[in-house]
Write a protein that holds these residues in place. Sequence first.
Motif, PDB file in Angstrom:
ATOM      1  N   SER A   5       3.402   8.479   6.603  1.00  0.00           N
ATOM      2  CA  SER A   5       4.511   8.993   5.715  1.00  0.00           C
ATOM      3  C   SER A   5       5.710   9.559   6.529  1.00  0.00           C
ATOM      4  O   SER A   5       6.640   9.475   6.255  1.00  0.00           O
TER       5      SER A   5
ATOM      6  N   TYR B 183      -6.187   0.062   5.703  1.00  0.00           N
ATOM      7  CA  TYR B 183      -6.710   1.023   4.437  1.00  0.00           C
ATOM      8  C   TYR B 183      -7.813   0.043   3.825  1.00  0.00           C
ATOM      9  O   TYR B 183      -7.797  -0.055   2.595  1.00  0.00           O
TER      10      TYR B 183
ATOM     11  N   GLU C 209       1.395   3.625  -2.125  1.00  0.00           N
ATOM     12  CA  GLU C 209       0.779   4.842  -2.581  1.00  0.00           C
ATOM     13  C   GLU C 209      -0.227   5.420  -1.579  1.00  0.00           C
ATOM     14  O   GLU C 209      -0.284   6.673  -1.449  1.00  0.00           O
ATOM     15  N   ARG C 210      -0.808   4.522  -0.749  1.00  0.00           N
ATOM     16  CA  ARG C 210      -1.498   5.025   0.288  1.00  0.00           C
ATOM     17  C   ARG C 210      -0.859   5.546   1.338  1.00  0.00           C
ATOM     18  O   ARG C 210      -1.484   6.798   1.970  1.00  0.00           O
TER      19      ARG C 210
ATOM     20  N   GLN D   5      -9.259   0.755   8.986  1.00  0.00           N
ATOM     21  CA  GLN D   5      -8.736   1.859   7.916  1.00  0.00           C
ATOM     22  C   GLN D   5      -7.453   2.416   8.125  1.00  0.00           C
ATOM     23  O   GLN D   5      -6.667   2.678   7.087  1.00  0.00           O
ATOM     24  N   GLN D   6      -7.145   2.769   9.439  1.00  0.00           N
ATOM     25  CA  GLN D   6      -6.016   3.293   9.635  1.00  0.00           C
ATOM     26  C   GLN D   6      -4.791   2.469   9.625  1.00  0.00           C
ATOM     27  O   GLN D   6      -3.865   3.073   9.181  1.00  0.00           O
TER      28      GLN D   6
ATOM     29  N   HIS E 118       0.762  -1.095   0.108  1.00  0.00           N
ATOM     30  CA  HIS E 118      -0.067  -0.011  -0.213  1.00  0.00           C
ATOM     31  C   HIS E 118       0.986   1.201  -0.036  1.00  0.00           C
ATOM     32  O   HIS E 118       0.599   2.157   0.798  1.00  0.00           O
TER      33      HIS E 118
ATOM     34  N   LYS F 286       1.884   7.087   0.926  1.00  0.00           N
ATOM     35  CA  LYS F 286       2.455   8.502   0.557  1.00  0.00           C
ATOM     36  C   LYS F 286       1.294   9.665   0.892  1.00  0.00           C
ATOM     37  O   LYS F 286       1.532  10.700   1.205  1.00  0.00           O
ATOM     38  N   ASN F 287      -0.007   9.059   0.620  1.00  0.00           N
ATOM     39  CA  ASN F 287      -0.964  10.191   0.993  1.00  0.00           C
ATOM     40  C   ASN F 287      -1.588  10.079   2.475  1.00  0.00           C
ATOM     41  O   ASN F 287      -2.572  10.812   2.737  1.00  0.00           O
ATOM     42  N   ASP F 288      -0.785   9.599   3.382  1.00  0.00           N
ATOM     43  CA  ASP F 288      -1.240   9.337   4.628  1.00  0.00           C
ATOM     44  C   ASP F 288      -0.252  10.177   5.477  1.00  0.00           C
ATOM     45  O   ASP F 288       1.042   9.684   5.826  1.00  0.00           O
TER      46      ASP F 288
END
Length: 424
Positions: free
Chosen positions: A128, A243, A119-120, A239-240, A117, A122-124
């Motif tokens: 990150s 994901y 990419e996820r 979710q945390q 995950h 990177k947006n978290d």
Amino acid sequence: MGWQRGSLVMEAKPYAHVICQKYKDDRCNFCFTSVEEKLLKCGACKKLMYCGVACQKADWRIHKTECKVMKRVPDTPTDSIRLYLRLIIRYLAGAASEKHPKDESPCLRSFTDLMSHSERIKNDPTRSGLFRVAADFVRGYTHGILQVPNDDVLLEIFGKMVINTFTIADELLQDVGVAVYTSPSILDHRCWGNAVASFDGIKIRVRAVDAIHSDSLSDVFLSYVDPVATIAERQAQLQQQYYFTCECGRCQNKEADEKMCSIEGSNEGDLTRVKECIDKVEAMRKDKASPKDILDVCEKCLNETKLPFGNVYLVRLVGKAFDAAIDSEQWENALMWGIKNYKAYSLMHPPFNPCVGYLLANMGKLLMLFGRLNEAMIHLRKALDNFTVSLGDSHYLYKQVTGMMAQCQAELDHEEQQGTALQF
């Protein structure tokens, strides 16, 4: 076809694992065994302990590189940083794409196959940020020792670690380490799973706790979260951490959730006090407060609240009171809180959850202590039924309960003989 209740679904040794820092001086850092004899210390870094030469040699394939890094670090790195470093070392050694048939049955996956995950992440912002700290640590402390991969590879390894880490529990179901297993990571989640994971040292064993009428591992489910949690709490954690949003039957059961959150006969103020007390107890445990002081805090709050005993937050607080009473050897209080908590606690867990068996075993032991032998035998039988399915007959807790049942039966037989003698 499929797996019967109690049958072994799979077992595996870890791809990489580390012991929790609080146990690193008291247990073997490779097999996690607690031994009475003096542990051997790594002669170079002076930071890892082993129960013998065999474990030290087995760990050396990773530690020979890790050791050079740890000599540079004043204190032992955190558990997650150490696991991350070990995964990087294995990657650089070319082990990421290897499958390990000797360690796993069945052998299904390599480390390369795991989901990251990335990419996820990177947006978290939180994840990150943690990645940046971990990557910078590794780069700083391995300079001149390791040729660390680029950030894209480091992120892949980091993601696979945080998504696929298992917490290793010891023979008393206490958390003692963390590990990444390859093949067991294929098992998906349900809040009420039809299988549970247990551990024999560092080896993971997955057993069916319900009949599974399929040969496909896609129909075998573990619970990734604590079942003694509300739907909102479980969904937030999933979710945390992973994901995804769970849509299992347990998450669709709003009625069960309403019962867990009920404050019937009480009020929001009581609920707030109980939640605050749980937080306070957790802080006290981190500060290593005495079990007696923790018990006093728990009991003061419990005696003042009118929350129904099916409320999940009350169940959690009573559980903490029970543990503190055991740790402080206040046996009467422990038995009282155990009895009060058992019904709600067992209903909130899936059938054959080993945590319920552990509570039953402790209650059986306490009932024996107070001479309530018939009640003790009932609880011990239930515990044994649980452990037979969830842990198997080779597990320490199964053997311990079997021994307690034999002792309890001997005392019952002795009482019966004394009663018969008195009749004459």
